[in-house]
Design an enzyme around this catalytic site. Structure first.
Site, PDB file in Angstrom:
ATOM      1  N   LYS A  13       0.819  -1.218   0.000  1.00  0.00           N
ATOM      2  CA  LYS A  13       0.000   0.000   0.000  1.00  0.00           C
ATOM      3  C   LYS A  13       0.847   1.261   0.000  1.00  0.00           C
ATOM      4  CE  LYS A  13      -2.322  -0.579   3.817  1.00  0.00           C
ATOM      5  NZ  LYS A  13      -1.931  -1.884   4.340  1.00  0.00           N
ATOM      6  N   ARG A  88     -10.311   1.484   8.455  1.00  0.00           N
ATOM      7  CA  ARG A  88      -9.960   0.093   8.705  1.00  0.00           C
ATOM      8  C   ARG A  88     -11.068  -0.641   9.448  1.00  0.00           C
ATOM      9  NH1 ARG A  88      -4.257   0.791   8.571  1.00  0.00           N
ATOM     10  NH2 ARG A  88      -2.947  -0.975   9.073  1.00  0.00           N
ATOM     11  N   ARG A 127      11.602  -6.505   6.244  1.00  0.00           N
ATOM     12  CA  ARG A 127      11.653  -5.068   5.957  1.00  0.00           C
ATOM     13  C   ARG A 127      12.551  -4.328   6.954  1.00  0.00           C
ATOM     14  NH1 ARG A 127       5.958  -2.150   5.195  1.00  0.00           N
ATOM     15  NH2 ARG A 127       5.679  -2.511   7.425  1.00  0.00           N
ATOM     16  N   ARG A 160      10.910  -1.910  12.135  1.00  0.00           N
ATOM     17  CA  ARG A 160       9.769  -1.343  12.841  1.00  0.00           C
ATOM     18  C   ARG A 160       9.371  -2.273  13.974  1.00  0.00           C
ATOM     19  NH1 ARG A 160       4.889   0.383   8.881  1.00  0.00           N
ATOM     20  NH2 ARG A 160       3.617  -0.824  10.343  1.00  0.00           N
ATOM     21  N   ARG A 171      -1.501  -8.437  13.246  1.00  0.00           N
ATOM     22  CA  ARG A 171      -1.986  -7.401  12.313  1.00  0.00           C
ATOM     23  C   ARG A 171      -2.827  -8.031  11.211  1.00  0.00           C
ATOM     24  NH1 ARG A 171       3.665  -4.982  11.016  1.00  0.00           N
ATOM     25  NH2 ARG A 171       2.659  -3.815   9.347  1.00  0.00           N
TER      26      ARG A 171
END
Ligand code: ADP
Ligand code: ZN
Length: 217
Positions: A13, A88, A127, A160, A171
């Site tokens: 996204k 969301r 990531r 992160r 998540r």
């Protein structure tokens, strides 16, 4: 053009949003970025956000709706809007519809990027990002020239807080149970729905998004 961008964590996204706004100039509002900025400011509200975000849970609707309504109100909606990561939940979607209806500028399209769970987990857990310039890497797919060091700044890369496997699974669970129903909500409301395959190369997905939105250039 007023568009909502949806999809599970790791679908791409953020990357697609950046490309779309660079090419077409609409305002980009990422709820994740806005909430992280609030956290970084170290306010009392920021502390509260941290407990939800680091656990991979959604921040309560009343908090997110207030923050995002304020962010939307600051934009010139005539210029176009790309909402990334918001809404969301159905409650958030209803609040957004009310706000945009009051402005007489309803949403025009919903972009949904999908991908398999195994791919999402692999992408997110690998990531890394640069705390200085924000550039994003992946330990296998987009490694820096020197392990763990930003090519541009020479700074050590960070992961992160919520990109660990356990939190990613949480998540994804939140996405399936609370966010997927928002897709139904928009479909039932007769919105223009555009589904994209997040497993395709970034360029490919970007092209398809622009085409489906009827944007060119
Ligand atoms: P991703 O989509 O990759 O999970 P984001 O950066 O969009 O990551 O969001 C990170 C976290 O911020 C979420 O796990 C959640 O805690 C919080 N968050 C972001 N947007 C919302 C929202 N619209 N409603 C509730 N919580 C949100
Ligand atoms: Zn850097």
């Amino acid at each position: 053009m007023r568009v909502v961008l949806m999809g599970p964590p790791g679908a791409g996204k953020g990357t697609q949003a950046k490309r779309l706004v660079e090419r077409f100039g609409m305002a980009h509002l990422s709820s994740g970025d806005i909430l992280r900025a609030e956290r970084a400011a170290g306010t009392e509200l920021g502390e509260k956000l941290k407990s939800y975000m680091d656990a991979g849970e959604l921040v309560p609707d009343e908090i997110v709706v207030e923050i995002m309504a304020g962010a939307v109100a600051k934009q010139d909606p005539q210029k176009g809007l790309l909402l990334d990561g918001f809404p969301r939940t159905i409650i958030q979607a209803e609040a957004l519809d009310e706000q945009l209806d009051r402005l007489g500028l309803p949403l025009e399209a919903v972009l949904i990027i999908e991908a398999d769970e195994s791919l999402l987990v692999e992408r997110i857990t690998g990531r890394r990002s640069c705390p200085s310039c924000g550039r994003v890497y992946h330990v296998k797919n987009i490694p820096p020239a020197k392990e763990d060091i930003c090519d541009a700044c020479g700074v050590k890369l960070i992961q992160r807080e919520d990109d660990t496997e356990t939190v990613v699974r949480q998540r994804l669970t939140a996405y399936r149970s609370q966010t997927e129903p928002v897709i139904e909500y928009y479909a039932a409301g007769g919105r223009k729905m555009i589904k994209l395959d997040g497993a395709e190369p970034l360029e490919e997905v970007a092209e398809q998004a622009a085409e489906a939105l009827g944007l060119s250039g």
